[in-house]
Design a protein around this motif. Structure first.
Motif, PDB file in Angstrom:
ATOM      1  N   ALA A  51       0.855  -1.182   0.000  1.00 31.34           N
ATOM      2  CA  ALA A  51       0.000   0.000   0.000  1.00 31.34           C
ATOM      3  C   ALA A  51       0.891   1.232   0.000  1.00 31.34           C
ATOM      4  CB  ALA A  51      -0.920   0.016   1.211  1.00 31.34           C
ATOM      5  N   CYS A  76      -6.169   1.895   1.702  1.00 28.92           N
ATOM      6  CA  CYS A  76      -6.143   0.744   0.802  1.00 28.92           C
ATOM      7  C   CYS A  76      -7.245  -0.240   1.170  1.00 28.92           C
ATOM      8  CB  CYS A  76      -4.777   0.057   0.857  1.00 28.92           C
ATOM      9  SG  CYS A  76      -4.441  -0.780   2.425  1.00 28.92           S
ATOM     10  N   ASP A  98      -0.843  -3.286  -5.944  1.00 31.59           N
ATOM     11  CA  ASP A  98      -0.959  -2.055  -5.171  1.00 31.59           C
ATOM     12  C   ASP A  98      -2.386  -1.958  -4.633  1.00 31.59           C
ATOM     13  OD1 ASP A  98      -0.894   0.418  -4.033  1.00 31.59           O
ATOM     14  OD2 ASP A  98      -0.508   1.536  -5.873  1.00 31.59           O
ATOM     15  N   ALA A  99      -2.543  -2.210  -3.356  1.00 36.53           N
ATOM     16  CA  ALA A  99      -3.884  -2.250  -2.761  1.00 36.53           C
ATOM     17  C   ALA A  99      -4.501  -0.869  -2.608  1.00 36.53           C
ATOM     18  CB  ALA A  99      -3.825  -2.935  -1.395  1.00 36.53           C
ATOM     19  N   SER A 100      -3.732   0.207  -2.851  1.00 36.79           N
ATOM     20  CA  SER A 100      -4.283   1.553  -2.762  1.00 36.79           C
ATOM     21  C   SER A 100      -4.885   2.025  -4.080  1.00 36.79           C
ATOM     22  CB  SER A 100      -3.202   2.536  -2.301  1.00 36.79           C
ATOM     23  OG  SER A 100      -2.106   2.523  -3.204  1.00 36.79           O
TER      24      SER A 100
END
Length: 266
Positions: free
Chosen positions: A9, A223, A240-242
């Motif tokens: 994140a 995120c 990329d969890a964001s």
């Protein structure tokens, strides 16, 4: 055995520019106000409001759409008929809130803890009699439904909707939900730096300007939990969890239902 899962994140920096000038702060001091405390409070409040908008928009993006065949095939419940009473409309909304909670329980084994509704939908629930308005709204809650879900009101959305979701804490280190908000606080930060409930922030001004204005800078990560999206471990660790666009409509921890109401005349 147990397993610790992790994902990436990004921690980003947001800047909020204001029209507050150093000269204004000096004028406030000259008139008996405590300018630093007053400006800090104004900026921190505005910062929290902007971050809340970011959180709500991200929640709308990632929440799974609640579709019922023949009723809300496209994730929108039509309550725009003028022949239906407001009591019946509110009862219909409340019914589907209960069903959305049941769908979360079935998919995740967790029970929902909150409802986020646009202003008109929240007003409809308040008029129904199934919503108890809280006297103490210190945590920004609008009220509590008969099924125990806490209701929060989104006063900024132009579209009408309701979201039922999970946000549950298990001690200071564990949290279950669609989104994770993590304020960035550097280990090098000074103990005198201001800290709000949204995290640490810094007040800066443009020294190159003839009339320096005061701005606010805050760093945080927002995120999703990719493991609630059905993503396998190898991909979840790298993705990329964001980036909310990657998870549009995929979260099992929150469910969204659009509400179509009759239009208001200006």
């Amino acid at each position: 055995a147990f397993e610790i899962s992790k994902w990436q994140a990004s921690c980003r920096t947001r800047k909020f520019k204001t029209s507050l000038s150093v000269e204004l702060a000096q004028d406030l001091e000259a008139n008996g106000f405590k300018a630093p405390d007053m400006i800090d409070d104004i900026l921190a409040t505005q910062m929290a409001e902007e971050i809340n908008k970011d959180v709500i928009q991200s929640l709308i993006t990632v929440s799974r759409r609640f579709k019922v065949k023949g009723v809300s095939d496209k994730g929108v419940l039509d309550l725009s008929s003028t022949t239906v009473s407001s009591v019946e409309q509110a009862r219909t909304v409340y019914r589907y809130i209960c069903e959305m909670n049941a769908s979360i329980q079935r998919a995740t084994s967790y029970s929902a803890t909150y409802v986020l509704a646009s202003s008109r939908v929240a007003a409809l629930l308040a008029a129904s009699g199934w919503l108890e308005i809280l006297d103490d709204q210190s945590d920004s809650a609008y009220g509590v439904l008969k099924n125990g879900l806490v209701v929060y009101c989104d006063n900024n959305s132009p579209a009408e909707y309701v979201i039922v979701g999970v946000k549950d804490n298990y001690g200071p280190e564990e949290m279950i939900g669609s989104l994770f908000y993590s304020p960035y606080i550097s280990h090098m930060a000074k103990t005198s730096d201001p800290v709000d409930h949204v995290g640490a922030y810094t007040i800066v001004n443009d020294s190159m300007s003839l009339q320096p204005t005061i701005s606010l800078m805050v760093r945080y990560a927002l995120c999703v939990n990719p493991y609630t999206m059905g993503i396998e471990d190898p991909e979840a660790r790298l993705i990329d969890a964001s980036n909310m666009d990657n998870f549009s409509g995929r979260s099992e921890m929150s469910v969204l239902l659009g509400i179509k109401l009759s239009k208001l005349e200006k």
